[in-house]
Design an enzyme around this catalytic site. Structure first.
Site, PDB file in Angstrom:
ATOM      1  N   LYS A 139       0.816  -1.215   0.000  1.00 53.22           N
ATOM      2  CA  LYS A 139       0.000   0.000   0.000  1.00 53.22           C
ATOM      3  C   LYS A 139       0.857   1.277   0.000  1.00 53.22           C
ATOM      4  O   LYS A 139       2.066   1.225   0.289  1.00 53.22           O
ATOM      5  CB  LYS A 139      -0.948  -0.042   1.201  1.00 53.22           C
ATOM      6  CG  LYS A 139      -1.969  -1.200   1.109  1.00 53.22           C
ATOM      7  CD  LYS A 139      -3.028  -1.108   2.192  1.00 53.22           C
ATOM      8  CE  LYS A 139      -4.081  -2.186   2.027  1.00 53.22           C
ATOM      9  NZ  LYS A 139      -5.230  -2.020   2.954  1.00 53.22           N
ATOM     10  N   TYR A 166     -12.408  -2.795  -4.452  1.00 49.22           N
ATOM     11  CA  TYR A 166     -12.998  -2.853  -3.112  1.00 49.22           C
ATOM     12  C   TYR A 166     -14.521  -2.778  -3.162  1.00 49.22           C
ATOM     13  O   TYR A 166     -15.143  -2.327  -2.195  1.00 49.22           O
ATOM     14  CB  TYR A 166     -12.425  -1.726  -2.246  1.00 49.22           C
ATOM     15  CG  TYR A 166     -11.018  -1.999  -1.725  1.00 49.22           C
ATOM     16  CD1 TYR A 166     -10.767  -3.083  -0.895  1.00 49.22           C
ATOM     17  CD2 TYR A 166      -9.946  -1.162  -2.036  1.00 49.22           C
ATOM     18  CE1 TYR A 166      -9.487  -3.345  -0.391  1.00 49.22           C
ATOM     19  CE2 TYR A 166      -8.668  -1.410  -1.540  1.00 49.22           C
ATOM     20  CZ  TYR A 166      -8.452  -2.502  -0.720  1.00 49.22           C
ATOM     21  OH  TYR A 166      -7.193  -2.753  -0.210  1.00 49.22           O
ATOM     22  N   ASN A 225      -2.816  -0.069   6.555  1.00 44.59           N
ATOM     23  CA  ASN A 225      -2.326  -1.305   7.179  1.00 44.59           C
ATOM     24  C   ASN A 225      -1.291  -2.048   6.328  1.00 44.59           C
ATOM     25  O   ASN A 225      -1.194  -3.272   6.368  1.00 44.59           O
ATOM     26  CB  ASN A 225      -3.495  -2.211   7.585  1.00 44.59           C
ATOM     27  CG  ASN A 225      -4.304  -2.679   6.391  1.00 44.59           C
ATOM     28  OD1 ASN A 225      -4.123  -2.186   5.285  1.00 44.59           O
ATOM     29  ND2 ASN A 225      -5.194  -3.628   6.606  1.00 44.59           N
ATOM     30  N   HIS A 275      -2.345  -5.527   1.413  1.00 42.59           N
ATOM     31  CA  HIS A 275      -3.599  -6.268   1.238  1.00 42.59           C
ATOM     32  C   HIS A 275      -3.224  -7.630   0.673  1.00 42.59           C
ATOM     33  O   HIS A 275      -2.298  -7.732  -0.130  1.00 42.59           O
ATOM     34  CB  HIS A 275      -4.517  -5.548   0.230  1.00 42.59           C
ATOM     35  CG  HIS A 275      -5.603  -6.437  -0.291  1.00 42.59           C
ATOM     36  ND1 HIS A 275      -6.800  -6.606   0.362  1.00 42.59           N
ATOM     37  CD2 HIS A 275      -5.659  -7.265  -1.376  1.00 42.59           C
ATOM     38  CE1 HIS A 275      -7.541  -7.471  -0.299  1.00 42.59           C
ATOM     39  NE2 HIS A 275      -6.865  -7.883  -1.364  1.00 42.59           N
ATOM     40  N   GLU A 322      -9.160 -10.856  -8.132  1.00 40.98           N
ATOM     41  CA  GLU A 322      -8.305  -9.682  -7.890  1.00 40.98           C
ATOM     42  C   GLU A 322      -7.102  -9.649  -8.836  1.00 40.98           C
ATOM     43  O   GLU A 322      -6.716  -8.575  -9.309  1.00 40.98           O
ATOM     44  CB  GLU A 322      -7.845  -9.676  -6.437  1.00 40.98           C
ATOM     45  CG  GLU A 322      -8.998  -9.399  -5.466  1.00 40.98           C
ATOM     46  CD  GLU A 322      -8.592  -9.412  -3.998  1.00 40.98           C
ATOM     47  OE1 GLU A 322      -9.466  -9.182  -3.147  1.00 40.98           O
ATOM     48  OE2 GLU A 322      -7.397  -9.650  -3.689  1.00 40.98           O
TER      49      GLU A 322
HETATM   50  P1  CMP Z   1      -7.532  -4.735   3.095  1.00 42.50           P
HETATM   51  O1  CMP Z   1      -6.959  -6.097   3.295  1.00 42.50           O
HETATM   52  O2  CMP Z   1      -6.944  -3.902   2.026  1.00 42.50           O
HETATM   53  O3  CMP Z   1      -9.106  -4.891   2.818  1.00 42.50           O
HETATM   54  C1  CMP Z   1     -10.032  -3.845   3.094  1.00 42.50           C
HETATM   55  C2  CMP Z   1      -9.407  -2.714   3.839  1.00 42.50           C
HETATM   56  O4  CMP Z   1     -10.293  -1.813   4.481  1.00 42.50           O
HETATM   57  C3  CMP Z   1      -8.588  -3.283   4.981  1.00 42.50           C
HETATM   58  O5  CMP Z   1      -7.450  -3.944   4.495  1.00 42.50           O
HETATM   59  C4  CMP Z   1      -8.318  -2.027   5.801  1.00 42.50           C
HETATM   60  O6  CMP Z   1      -7.230  -1.296   5.319  1.00 42.50           O
HETATM   61  C5  CMP Z   1      -9.553  -1.175   5.531  1.00 42.50           C
HETATM   62  N1  CMP Z   1     -10.392  -1.015   6.718  1.00 42.50           N
HETATM   63  C6  CMP Z   1     -10.593   0.149   7.351  1.00 42.50           C
HETATM   64  N2  CMP Z   1     -11.426  -0.017   8.380  1.00 42.50           N
HETATM   65  C7  CMP Z   1     -11.760  -1.307   8.423  1.00 42.50           C
HETATM   66  C8  CMP Z   1     -12.609  -2.100   9.259  1.00 42.50           C
HETATM   67  N3  CMP Z   1     -13.277  -1.559  10.290  1.00 42.50           N
HETATM   68  N4  CMP Z   1     -12.711  -3.417   9.003  1.00 42.50           N
HETATM   69  C9  CMP Z   1     -12.045  -3.963   7.957  1.00 42.50           C
HETATM   70  N5  CMP Z   1     -11.241  -3.251   7.109  1.00 42.50           N
HETATM   71  C10 CMP Z   1     -11.104  -1.958   7.335  1.00 42.50           C
END
Ligand code: CMP
Length: 134
Positions: free
Chosen positions: A9, A49, A112, A115, A126
């Site tokens: 990311k 997403y 975070n 992904h 994906e």
């Molecule tokens: P990712 O694995 O990219 O998939 C969806 C993303 O939404 C997740 O990682 C987080 O970066 C983001 N996200 C933000 N808030 C939440 C939440 N409450 N629960 C899950 N994903 C979240």
């Protein structure tokens, strides 16, 4: 052999830690089959997403994912989807185990670090969205 899609990311790219993340993946025996750096458009982020459309964090997520370059990688290994999910750690970095990529490089739940696909079927979808007909 099973494959998954991993995205590095924008916060990791800004921190100059692309190589550090790739080293962890290679050290765990994962094969890199495809890799590209790209900037997600709002349209691409919306497609990627789509399952999260309407959730309270959706706009924040799309804003962040389109805020700078990302690196997309197709990885291959036995049981690749589950194996990579274990290596990256919990979605919420506060819950991620020591030594996981998110524990090391995440800044928040939205930022975070990485992904990874959550099922073999979603991995195929994906990979198709990011790499198309490659
Ligand atoms: P990712 O694995 O990219 O998939 C969806 C993303 O939404 C997740 O990682 C987080 O970066 C983001 N996200 C933000 N808030 C939440 C939440 N409450 N629960 C899950 N994903 C979240």
């Amino acid at each position: 052999m099973e494959q998954t899609l991993l995205l590095i990311k924008p916060n990791v790219v800004r921190k100059n830690k692309i190589g550090a993340v790739i080293s962890i993946l290679e050290d765990r025996g994962l094969l890199i089959k495809k890799m590209r750096m790209l900037i997600m458009t709002k349209e691409l982020a919306g497609k990627f997403y789509a399952v999260h459309t309407g959730k309270d964090f959706y706009n924040r997520l799309v804003e962040f994912m389109t805020s700078g370059p990302i690196v997309a990688i197709v990885l291959e290994h036995d049981n690749c989807v589950a194996y990579v999910r274990e290596i990256i750690g919990n979605t919420n970095p506060e819950k991620a185990a020591e030594g996981t990529i998110r524990k090391l490089y995440a800044d928040s739940l939205t930022e975070n670090a990485v992904h990874a696909s959550d099922s073999p079927d979603n991995a195929k979808i994906e990979i198709g969205i990011i790499f198309g007909e490659d």
